[in-house]
Design an enzyme around this catalytic site. Structure first.
Site, PDB file in Angstrom:
ATOM      1  N   THR A 243      11.591  -7.533 -11.707  1.00  0.00           N
ATOM      2  CA  THR A 243      10.945  -8.846 -11.883  1.00  0.00           C
ATOM      3  C   THR A 243       9.834  -8.993 -10.846  1.00  0.00           C
ATOM      4  O   THR A 243      10.039  -8.747  -9.660  1.00  0.00           O
ATOM      5  CB  THR A 243      11.994  -9.967 -11.726  1.00  0.00           C
TER       6      THR A 243
ATOM      7  N   SER B 185      -3.623  -3.014  -0.628  1.00  0.00           N
ATOM      8  CA  SER B 185      -2.545  -3.778   0.002  1.00  0.00           C
ATOM      9  C   SER B 185      -3.044  -5.184   0.312  1.00  0.00           C
ATOM     10  O   SER B 185      -4.113  -5.345   0.900  1.00  0.00           O
ATOM     11  CB  SER B 185      -2.104  -3.076   1.285  1.00  0.00           C
ATOM     12  N   ALA B 186      -2.250  -6.195  -0.055  1.00  0.00           N
ATOM     13  CA  ALA B 186      -2.709  -7.590   0.100  1.00  0.00           C
ATOM     14  C   ALA B 186      -2.783  -8.042   1.551  1.00  0.00           C
ATOM     15  O   ALA B 186      -3.669  -8.803   1.921  1.00  0.00           O
ATOM     16  CB  ALA B 186      -1.785  -8.527  -0.685  1.00  0.00           C
ATOM     17  N   HIS B 187      -1.853  -7.547   2.393  1.00  0.00           N
ATOM     18  CA  HIS B 187      -1.817  -8.106   3.762  1.00  0.00           C
ATOM     19  C   HIS B 187      -2.958  -7.615   4.638  1.00  0.00           C
ATOM     20  O   HIS B 187      -3.128  -8.085   5.763  1.00  0.00           O
ATOM     21  CB  HIS B 187      -0.450  -7.858   4.425  1.00  0.00           C
TER      22      HIS B 187
ATOM     23  N   CYS C  57       4.203   5.449  19.162  1.00  0.00           N
ATOM     24  CA  CYS C  57       5.416   5.726  19.929  1.00  0.00           C
ATOM     25  C   CYS C  57       6.475   6.293  19.005  1.00  0.00           C
ATOM     26  O   CYS C  57       6.903   5.620  18.083  1.00  0.00           O
ATOM     27  CB  CYS C  57       5.950   4.444  20.554  1.00  0.00           C
TER      28      CYS C  57
ATOM     29  N   GLN D  32      -7.807  -0.008   3.409  1.00  0.00           N
ATOM     30  CA  GLN D  32      -8.626  -0.581   4.491  1.00  0.00           C
ATOM     31  C   GLN D  32      -9.996  -1.068   4.012  1.00  0.00           C
ATOM     32  O   GLN D  32     -10.726  -1.690   4.774  1.00  0.00           O
ATOM     33  CB  GLN D  32      -8.823   0.460   5.611  1.00  0.00           C
TER      34      GLN D  32
ATOM     35  N   ASN E  31      -7.846   4.221   8.589  1.00  0.00           N
ATOM     36  CA  ASN E  31      -7.345   3.017   9.247  1.00  0.00           C
ATOM     37  C   ASN E  31      -7.462   3.056  10.768  1.00  0.00           C
ATOM     38  O   ASN E  31      -7.505   2.025  11.410  1.00  0.00           O
ATOM     39  CB  ASN E  31      -5.877   2.779   8.863  1.00  0.00           C
TER      40      ASN E  31
ATOM     41  N   GLY F 137       0.815  -1.214   0.000  1.00  0.00           N
ATOM     42  CA  GLY F 137       0.000   0.000   0.000  1.00  0.00           C
ATOM     43  C   GLY F 137       0.846   1.260   0.000  1.00  0.00           C
ATOM     44  O   GLY F 137       0.516   2.249  -0.665  1.00  0.00           O
ATOM     45  N   THR F 138       1.942   1.239   0.720  1.00  0.00           N
ATOM     46  CA  THR F 138       2.804   2.424   0.800  1.00  0.00           C
ATOM     47  C   THR F 138       3.354   2.782  -0.579  1.00  0.00           C
ATOM     48  O   THR F 138       3.344   3.953  -0.985  1.00  0.00           O
ATOM     49  CB  THR F 138       3.966   2.171   1.787  1.00  0.00           C
TER      50      THR F 138
HETATM   51  N1  PLP Z   1      -2.773   3.098   3.744  1.00  0.00           N
HETATM   52  C1  PLP Z   1      -3.521   2.701   4.780  1.00  0.00           C
HETATM   53  C2  PLP Z   1      -4.856   3.336   4.996  1.00  0.00           C
HETATM   54  C3  PLP Z   1      -3.077   1.715   5.655  1.00  0.00           C
HETATM   55  O1  PLP Z   1      -3.822   1.340   6.687  1.00  0.00           O
HETATM   56  C4  PLP Z   1      -1.790   1.139   5.419  1.00  0.00           C
HETATM   57  C5  PLP Z   1      -1.245   0.129   6.343  1.00  0.00           C
HETATM   58  O2  PLP Z   1      -1.242   0.295   7.546  1.00  0.00           O
HETATM   59  C6  PLP Z   1      -1.046   1.567   4.318  1.00  0.00           C
HETATM   60  C7  PLP Z   1      -1.571   2.549   3.504  1.00  0.00           C
HETATM   61  C8  PLP Z   1       0.290   0.982   3.999  1.00  0.00           C
HETATM   62  O3  PLP Z   1       0.155  -0.296   3.434  1.00  0.00           O
HETATM   63  P1  PLP Z   1       1.405  -1.313   3.410  1.00  0.00           P
HETATM   64  O4  PLP Z   1       1.608  -1.798   4.807  1.00  0.00           O
HETATM   65  O5  PLP Z   1       0.980  -2.411   2.479  1.00  0.00           O
HETATM   66  O6  PLP Z   1       2.568  -0.557   2.873  1.00  0.00           O
END
Ligand code: PLP
Length: 388
Positions: free
Chosen positions: A237, A199-201, A325, A179, A151, A71-72
């Site tokens: 790749t 984001s897959a995770h 933190c 989210q 989030n 996602g980042t």
């Molecule tokens: N955007 C949102 C709203 C998120 O909650 C997160 C993850 O916490 C991210 C982006 C970042 O995703 P990733 O952990 O796959 O880089």
């Protein structure tokens, strides 16, 4: 003691079927999808199958999906990619004060490069007012980026309304749907967005893989320069095992979404109601109904979020706090501060995010454990003593 995981917004466990789908791509099916031989073509087919599944989930075309490292990266790609591609047109970006750092930090970075960024405020529920978006637009605006759902507090933003304004003015619209995708319906045409991050995770897929949807015709600079992978937009790749896992996770999510939404909304509301009945001096952060089915964020008077989360952990329950933190100091969450919450209530926040493994028994256990923890912590609270 059964462990109870209530931090699904942070990450989700990889679904066993996802792990199973990924395994052959570490060993037997290891070919490079850019290779012309059959081993390469085998992984190329798997790559395109996964792309098709992601596209299907969000109602896009396959060729509008670019796989990323998460996602980042998708957020960075969208914000910087559109900014650089449209520099001749303008230098103004509109976003919200409650975005994830994956959007806020690229915006800050671009400010250092001569771009101007407007950080829109939100109301007490965390909602962006589309009229504020309209008012913020200038002749130099090239990008609007507002998240689909937050989030921390789970508030779902009025993206389709913002999109109507963006369309009228022919301004590119990005939404961070990390989210929401796989959890609630996400359709790029219904939302009217040009770019969308996934984001897959967060949807029971593996970590380190995600995607950026890029509507056909959107002007964007490639994120990585190198080979011609991902139609020249993201060289390197492809991470085939992770992408195959992402595709499988998406397929499972699509099948289970409707039932899970209903089930989690019910459990969420039961937990919220139960907490309000058992604990005095608590507040629900975020919108009461325009809210992710799995999100609960509360502030508890005279108790620190960190202490609550640590005490819960000792009882086998994983939760998260609204405070992050940062080195030695504990900084209040930028999201909670943007709601107008006083700092002391921000520090007393706790996020409980439910998911696939959450049961009614888990909710009952939280309702038994958390009030007890709050009573104990309050008995030790210097804030409460000074008030008495
Ligand atoms: N955007 C949102 C709203 C998120 O909650 C997160 C993850 O916490 C991210 C982006 C970042 O995703 P990733 O952990 O796959 O880089």
């Amino acid at each position: 003691m059964k462990k109870i995981y209530l931090d699904y917004a942070a990450t989700t466990p990889t679904h066993p079927k996802v792990v199973k789908a990924m395994l052959p791509y570490f060993s037997d099916a290891f070919g490079n999808p850019s290779s012309i031989h059959s081993l390469g073509q085998e992984t190329k087919a798997a790559l395109e199958e996964a792309r098709g599944k992601v596209a299907h989930l969000i109602g896009s075309r396959s060729e509008e999906i670019v796989f990323t490292s998460g996602g980042t990266e998708a957020d960075n790609f969208a914000v910087k990619g559109v900014a650089y591609a449209n520099r001749q047109k303008g230098n103004h970006i509109i976003t919200s004060a409650i975005e994830h750092h994956a959007v806020l930090e690229p915006c800050k970075f671009l400010e250092g490069q001569g771009f101007e960024v407007t950080y829109l405020p939100v109301d007490k529920y965390g909602l962006v007012d589309p009229e504020d978006v309209r008012k913020a637009i200038t002749g130099k605006t090239i990008l609007i980026s507002v998240m689909h759902a937050n989030n921390e507090i789970g508030t779902i933003e009025p993206i389709a309304e913002i999109a109507r304004i963006a369309r009228e003015q022919e301004i590119c619209l990005h939404t961070d749907a990390v989210q929401t995708t796989g959890h609630i319906p996400v359709n790029v045409d219904d939302l009217g967005v040009d770019l969308l991050s996934i984001s897959a995770h967060k949807l029971y897929g593996p970590k380190g893989v995600g995607a950026l949807y890029i509507r056909k015709g959107t002007r964007i600079v490639p994120f990585m320069h190198g080979g011609e992978q991902e139609r020249g937009r993201r060289a390197s790749t492809e991470n085939i095992p992770a992408i195959v896992g992402f595709g499988k996770a998406v397929e499972i999510a699509e099948g289970e979404m409707k039932d899970e939404m209903e089930r989690l909304t019910f459990l969420r509301d039961e937990l919220i109601q139960g907490l309000f009945e058992r604990i005095e001096g608590i507040y629900l952060n975020g919108h009461p109904s325009l809210r992710l089915p799995n999100n609960i964020n509360i502030s508890v008077e005279f108790v620190e979020g960190e202490s609550m989360a640590i005490s819960m952990d000792l009882e086998g329950i994983a939760a998260s706090t609204g405070s992050a933190c940062a080195s030695s100091a504990v900084e209040a969450s930028h999201v909670l501060l943007a709601l107008g919450l006083p700092a002391w209530l921000c520090h007393g926040s706790l996020r409980l995010s439910l998911g696939r493994e959450t049961t009614r028994e888990d909710i009952e256990r939280v309702l038994e454990v958390l009030p007890r923890i709050v009573t104990r912590l309050r008995a030790m609270s210097p804030f409460l003593k000074s008030k008495a």
